[in-house]
Scaffold this motif. Sequence first.
Motif, short mmCIF file in Angstrom:
data_model
loop_
_atom_site.label_atom_id
_atom_site.label_comp_id
_atom_site.label_asym_id
_atom_site.label_seq_id
_atom_site.Cartn_x
_atom_site.Cartn_y
_atom_site.Cartn_z
N ALA A 216 11.26 -18.33 37.22
CA ALA A 216 12.78 -18.26 37.04
C ALA A 216 12.86 -16.89 36.27
N PHE A 217 11.42 -16.49 34.81
CA PHE A 217 11.46 -15.60 35.08
C PHE A 217 11.41 -13.99 35.49
N PHE A 218 10.75 -15.01 36.89
CA PHE A 218 9.84 -13.71 37.71
C PHE A 218 11.64 -13.24 38.46
N LEU A 219 11.97 -14.08 38.89
CA LEU A 219 13.16 -14.05 39.67
C LEU A 219 14.55 -12.89 39.33
N TYR A 220 14.45 -13.21 37.43
CA TYR A 220 15.65 -12.56 37.13
C TYR A 220 15.55 -11.67 36.79
N GLY A 221 13.87 -11.15 37.00
CA GLY A 221 13.36 -10.11 36.65
C GLY A 221 13.54 -9.24 37.86
N VAL A 222 13.34 -9.97 39.13
CA VAL A 222 13.38 -8.99 40.27
C VAL A 222 15.33 -8.41 40.16
N ALA A 223 16.04 -9.58 39.81
CA ALA A 223 17.34 -9.78 40.26
C ALA A 223 17.87 -8.15 39.40
N LEU A 224 17.29 -7.55 38.19
CA LEU A 224 17.60 -6.94 37.31
C LEU A 224 16.92 -5.70 38.24
N LEU A 225 15.82 -5.76 38.15
CA LEU A 225 15.09 -4.41 38.69
C LEU A 225 16.13 -3.97 39.98
N TYR A 226 16.66 -5.30 41.04
CA TYR A 226 17.41 -5.19 42.30
C TYR A 226 18.77 -3.77 41.86
N GLY A 227 18.99 -4.79 40.62
CA GLY A 227 20.71 -4.45 39.84
C GLY A 227 20.10 -2.79 39.58
N ALA A 228 19.24 -2.18 39.07
CA ALA A 228 18.53 -1.72 38.11
C ALA A 228 17.95 -0.06 39.57
N THR A 229 17.88 -0.47 40.42
CA THR A 229 17.04 0.51 41.40
C THR A 229 17.70 0.16 43.06
N GLY A 230 18.13 -0.62 43.39
CA GLY A 230 18.93 -0.40 44.02
C GLY A 230 18.07 -0.89 45.29
N THR A 231 17.21 -1.03 45.56
CA THR A 231 15.72 -1.49 45.95
C THR A 231 14.79 -2.86 45.71
N LEU A 232 14.45 -3.62 47.02
CA LEU A 232 12.92 -4.50 46.40
C LEU A 232 11.90 -3.90 46.44
N THR A 233 11.30 -3.17 46.92
CA THR A 233 10.77 -1.99 47.77
C THR A 233 9.63 -2.00 46.07
N LEU A 234 8.73 -1.92 46.39
CA LEU A 234 7.40 -1.59 44.95
C LEU A 234 7.97 0.66 45.15
N THR A 235 7.18 0.47 46.70
CA THR A 235 7.61 2.12 46.17
C THR A 235 8.98 2.63 46.33
N GLY A 236 10.18 2.15 46.27
CA GLY A 236 11.49 2.51 46.76
C GLY A 236 11.81 2.10 44.98
N ILE A 237 11.60 0.98 44.48
CA ILE A 237 11.13 1.11 43.58
C ILE A 237 10.86 2.78 41.92
N ARG A 238 9.62 2.27 42.58
CA ARG A 238 8.82 3.89 41.71
C ARG A 238 9.84 5.56 41.95
N ASP A 239 10.14 5.47 43.48
CA ASP A 239 10.68 6.93 43.83
C ASP A 239 12.33 6.37 42.42
N SER A 240 12.90 5.43 42.38
CA SER A 240 14.10 5.31 42.19
C SER A 240 14.17 5.29 40.30
N LEU A 241 12.97 5.02 40.27
CA LEU A 241 12.66 5.07 38.83
C LEU A 241 12.21 6.61 38.09
N ALA A 242 11.46 7.66 39.00
CA ALA A 242 11.44 8.46 39.26
C ALA A 242 12.57 9.47 38.95
N ALA A 243 13.29 9.11 39.66
CA ALA A 243 14.48 9.81 40.27
C ALA A 243 15.42 10.32 38.72
#
Length: 528
Positions: A216-243
Amino acid sequence: MILPSPSIEYFVLCPMLIVFGVAVVGVLAEAFLPRRWRYRTQVTLALAGLVAAFIAIVAVAKAIPAPGQRAVLGSMAIDRPTLFLQGTIVLVAVMAIIFIAERSAHRIVTHGKAAVAAGGRGLDSFTPQASAVPGSESERDADRLGAGQTEIFPLVLLSVGGMMVFPASNDLLTMFVALEVLSLPLYLTCGLARHRRLLSQEAALKYFLLGAFSSAFFLYGVALLYGATGTLTLTGIRDSLAAHGDTSMALVGVGLLSVGLLFKVGAVPFHSWIPDVYQGAPTPITGFMAAATKVAAFGALLRVVYVALPPLHEQWRPVLWAISILTMAVGTITAVNQTNVKRMLAYSSVAHVGFILTGVIADNSAGLSATLFYLVAYSFSTVGAFAIVSLIRNRDGVEDADLSHWAGLGQRSPIVGVMLSMFLLAFAGIPLTSGFISKFSVFRAAAQGGAVPLVVIGVISSGVAAYFYVRVIVLMFFTEESEDTPQVVAPGVLSKAAIAVCAAVTVVLGVVPQPVLDLADRAAQLLH
């Protein structure tokens, strides 16, 4: 909106497809074959499927380009680190299946010679009827009729399939599905011990409940990361955080995501399930969990840290520092006081998680390479150690892991005592064993990454840990036998060969580690 057509790259996915396919065939065999044919069929299917999967891994490694490739619309990353970890998982699973399949007659080994003893069902570690109430008449009837749990084999294969997908996941949704696929069969198999059934069922329930919370913690973290970056892919998260820089939502999401991953590897403070589950589960399942689950979970953790989180380097590294220190300290100090060998090895595994985390914290290619090597070396030593523990039985044929009873065990069964001592010395990091090279590699990488204080703490923890490993050796060889000293039950030919392989790997990786170190180096340079 036009959805993209799915593209399934069957060749690069074939190792995972083989394992899942054989697991499904095993389920069908369990449903339709007569009971007398199931055992041999399931064992043959499981071993053949795993060997075929390993051959497929080698073929894929030779065929794909060096940087690897994406599969299934980018949700899977098939690269050298993935294939390295998958190969390790499959080899460990082969050893585990052999130990799970052990059904030898009850033969006691004394001074290298075997003699048949009366009583017991030999080395079958699994209850004859999982659905029966422990100690009930139906369970005793099943035992008298010679019933056995053969559905354990497809369950283990399903878990292995999930473990293979876990480190290959290139998006968080696929990673969550893999986490559940590898976990659910383990929850079931932990409750199937033949002896001490209530303890086994308690272990399974604890593992299930705590595992559900961590998911449940894992899935909640996934939801928050998607809300913060707009993507679920690891490379997409990296690019969004860098930008866009780090955001509080992304940091909270990473923290919650880490809870699920650190729970699976058994890091402090998410380790409370490990001693109870390792003690209560059937010992072959304990060895399988202690080795293969760590490989898969660390593979996923490495992919998240090295692929998705480089922009948050300054935020996650201090947290992992604290977790690594706590894990080494708590695992080592708690293991000193244990009187049950399985619980001691459980806390030992917690301490080893702290050592492996030093390689992750290094945050360089040397750290990744050292972590991969450590996972290989630790896995074979762990499976071998738990396999030997499962051979040590009292007069009623029940596993005896009470350390106070092991006085003189090495004098009574010198070969078993020497092999167990070899594994314990490897855990302690003694030279000429795989454990020494493993610890040296991760500590050197951590020092190169600027984590010298962490290395100092790791060395001190290793020194303290040597005490409780050597204590077992002294008890086995330098203490006189007593009436409570257990017997060693001789396993079958395949189990003997598997234990010998684990021992050989432990020695070879300590004496001639360079080929595997080079293989890990080549894999480490290609994680992206």
